[in-house]
Design an enzyme around this catalytic site. Structure first.
Site, PDB file in Angstrom:
ATOM      1  N   HIS A 225       5.991   8.804 -11.196  1.00 64.01           N
ATOM      2  CA  HIS A 225       5.846   7.732 -10.190  1.00 64.01           C
ATOM      3  C   HIS A 225       5.888   8.373  -8.799  1.00 64.01           C
ATOM      4  O   HIS A 225       5.075   9.229  -8.494  1.00 64.01           O
ATOM      5  CB  HIS A 225       6.926   6.682 -10.446  1.00 64.01           C
ATOM      6  CG  HIS A 225       6.740   5.358  -9.745  1.00 64.01           C
ATOM      7  ND1 HIS A 225       5.574   4.984  -9.126  1.00 64.01           N
ATOM      8  CD2 HIS A 225       7.591   4.302  -9.569  1.00 64.01           C
ATOM      9  CE1 HIS A 225       5.696   3.771  -8.602  1.00 64.01           C
ATOM     10  NE2 HIS A 225       6.921   3.343  -8.847  1.00 64.01           N
ATOM     11  N   HIS A 271      -4.753   6.935 -13.214  1.00 63.49           N
ATOM     12  CA  HIS A 271      -3.829   5.859 -12.842  1.00 63.49           C
ATOM     13  C   HIS A 271      -3.823   4.843 -13.972  1.00 63.49           C
ATOM     14  O   HIS A 271      -4.839   4.645 -14.642  1.00 63.49           O
ATOM     15  CB  HIS A 271      -4.293   5.198 -11.533  1.00 63.49           C
ATOM     16  CG  HIS A 271      -3.292   4.254 -10.969  1.00 63.49           C
ATOM     17  ND1 HIS A 271      -3.200   2.941 -11.381  1.00 63.49           N
ATOM     18  CD2 HIS A 271      -2.326   4.435 -10.039  1.00 63.49           C
ATOM     19  CE1 HIS A 271      -2.219   2.360 -10.717  1.00 63.49           C
ATOM     20  NE2 HIS A 271      -1.668   3.233  -9.890  1.00 63.49           N
ATOM     21  N   ASP A 326      -1.529  10.233  -4.773  1.00 58.19           N
ATOM     22  CA  ASP A 326      -0.641  11.393  -4.653  1.00 58.19           C
ATOM     23  C   ASP A 326      -1.410  12.715  -4.572  1.00 58.19           C
ATOM     24  O   ASP A 326      -0.844  13.737  -4.189  1.00 58.19           O
ATOM     25  CB  ASP A 326       0.321  11.432  -5.844  1.00 58.19           C
ATOM     26  CG  ASP A 326       1.072  10.125  -5.989  1.00 58.19           C
ATOM     27  OD1 ASP A 326       1.701   9.712  -5.012  1.00 58.19           O
ATOM     28  OD2 ASP A 326       1.021   9.508  -7.071  1.00 58.19           O
TER      29      ASP A 326
HETATM   30  C1  MLT Z   1       2.142   3.001  -6.953  1.00 64.37           C
HETATM   31  O1  MLT Z   1       1.719   3.025  -5.797  1.00 64.37           O
HETATM   32  O2  MLT Z   1       3.138   2.347  -7.276  1.00 64.37           O
HETATM   33  C2  MLT Z   1       1.492   3.868  -7.981  1.00 64.37           C
HETATM   34  O3  MLT Z   1       0.129   4.009  -7.767  1.00 64.37           O
HETATM   35  C3  MLT Z   1       1.850   3.525  -9.397  1.00 64.37           C
HETATM   36  C4  MLT Z   1       1.409   2.200  -9.953  1.00 64.37           C
HETATM   37  O4  MLT Z   1       0.726   1.410  -9.338  1.00 64.37           O
HETATM   38  O5  MLT Z   1       1.745   1.953 -11.121  1.00 64.37           O
END
Ligand code: MLT
Length: 385
Positions: A225, A271, A326
């Site tokens: 995460h 993702h 990321d």
């Molecule tokens: C986020 O910004 O929380 C991440 O991309 C992870 C997600 O959306 O599950």
């Protein structure tokens, strides 16, 4: 399927991290597999250059504010923005060992113990106002940079955060721009991302706002995460070391293929929801291309973006071969003059707590006609091992 049936659960869906299973409504943001993130219906690319307070207003009120409304909101947050001496002193007693995300979760608990008032809405606004100071105090302490500068919320939300940091590197206007952008891009990502889900789950047991956010931050700390932004930067640095600054697309392609053959991870791709390049990443790539194109890490990140996707697309089992946010944010922070990867996930948390706090207010005080959602209690099917 009947019209109001959203999703049919079969055994195939068990032990898949509840992928795609609807759990409720999110009033702040949505993530479409092909369009990516939007805040209150506005695509993230349209909001990325806005002032963080304007975007917080949008998320909190569910609509854009006029200049005057945003100004009043900002004044209200500014009035709430200063942590008590007790909070700051207690943050400075936290161990300096361990990952700073542990300290950030601890700092939120401390803020709750010293300043929490037990009203979700008031605590939401107070915590949003004080997050920059809580995060800056934690980073200054953890990094051994001393007490830092006193809070001056009138400087602006992220401007004040940078002002409070006692970092040895120069605080350039470029760094402030990047911090503002980073903050806006990370506020929210629908209701089902792990940290938001955890925060709301903990709040559903009627834990207070600060405790729920602290729990959410321990969820954000994991490398699948929020911690991914630090890990991805380390990956880009490793690639730069291996291929050198003058690497060509062919060099990067070769390296990616070698890593995949050796069952090594290629960081920054894929993702759980998205099936296109994360639009938050697209915004950052464009920013880096415009402002830092000569930076060695940026050059590598750009080559990874194109070559990584090209190679990963050859594998039909990979449902999302595109860069996620990321993949580039750590590189962007480095290029902007914030060479402290240990704190990248704290920056993510400083931003994400905003969306989580607002979603907690909705679930506790507004959902189901004001009754709030009940305590979360999904069903697990017994099986013998
Ligand atoms: C986020 O910004 O929380 C991440 O991309 C992870 C997600 O959306 O599950």
């Amino acid at each position: 399927m009947k019209e109001d049936v959203l999703f049919e659960i079969t055994k195939e869906h068990l032990e898949t991290g509840l992928r795609g299973v609807p759990a409720g409504y999110c009033v702040t943001s949505a993530v479409d597999p092909n369009q990516g993130l939007s805040y209150v219906g506005h695509p993230i690319r349209e909001l990325s250059a806005r002032d963080p307070i304007e975007v917080i207003y949008l998320l909190y009120h569910g609509k854009n504010g006029t200049k005057e409304q945003v100004g009043q909101f900002q004044s209200d947050l500014n009035r709430r923005a200063i942590c008590t001496k007790e909070t700051l002193a207690a943050i400075h007693t936290l161990p300096r060992t361990g990952h700073p995300m542990d300290g950030f979760a601890g700092a939120l608990l401390i803020a709750g113990m010293c300043e929490g008032i037990g009203n979700y809405r008031e605590d939401c606004l107070n915590v949003i106002a004080r997050l920059p100071q809580i995060a800056a105090a934690l980073i200054n302490h953890h990094a051994g940079w001393g007490a830092g500068n006193p809070s001056k919320p009138e400087l602006g939300y992220m401007e004040n955060f940078i002002h409070m940091l006692h970092m040895p590197h120069p605080k350039t206007p470029e760094l402030i721009q990047v911090m503002r952008l980073f903050d806006v891009l990370h506020f929210d990502h629908d209701g089902g991302n792990l940290s938001t889900f955890v925060g709301k789950a903990v709040a559903s047991g009627l834990e207070n706002m600060h405790g729920s956010l602290a729990a959410a931050m321990t969820a954000l700390a994991g490398s699948r995460h929020g911690r991914a932004n630090q890990d991805c930067l380390e990956f880009v640095q490793g690639v730069l070391k291996e291929t050198g600054e003058l690497a060509t697309a062919a060099d990067i392609e070769r390296l990616i293929r070698k890593k995949l053959q050796n069952d090594e991870l290629v960081y920054g791709f894929g993702h759980a929801v998205l099936r296109v390049e994360d639009p938050r990443a697209t915004v950052c790539y464009q920013y880096c291309q415009k402002h830092f194109s000569a930076h060695p890490l940026v050059k590598i990140a750009m080559l990874l973006r194109s070559e990584g996707s090209r190679v990963l697309k050859e594998n039909p089992k990979i449902s999302d071969p595109y860069p996620n946010v990321d993949a580039i944010t750590g590189t962007m922070l480095m290029a902007a003059g914030f060479p402290y990867p240990d704190y990248f996930t704290v920056l993510f948390g400083l931003s994400r707590c905003v969306g989580i706090a607002i979603q907690i207010v909705y679930e506790r005080l507004e959902a189901r006609g004001g009754k709030g959602t009940p305590i979360m209690r999904p069903n697990y099917l017994y099986k013998s091992r």
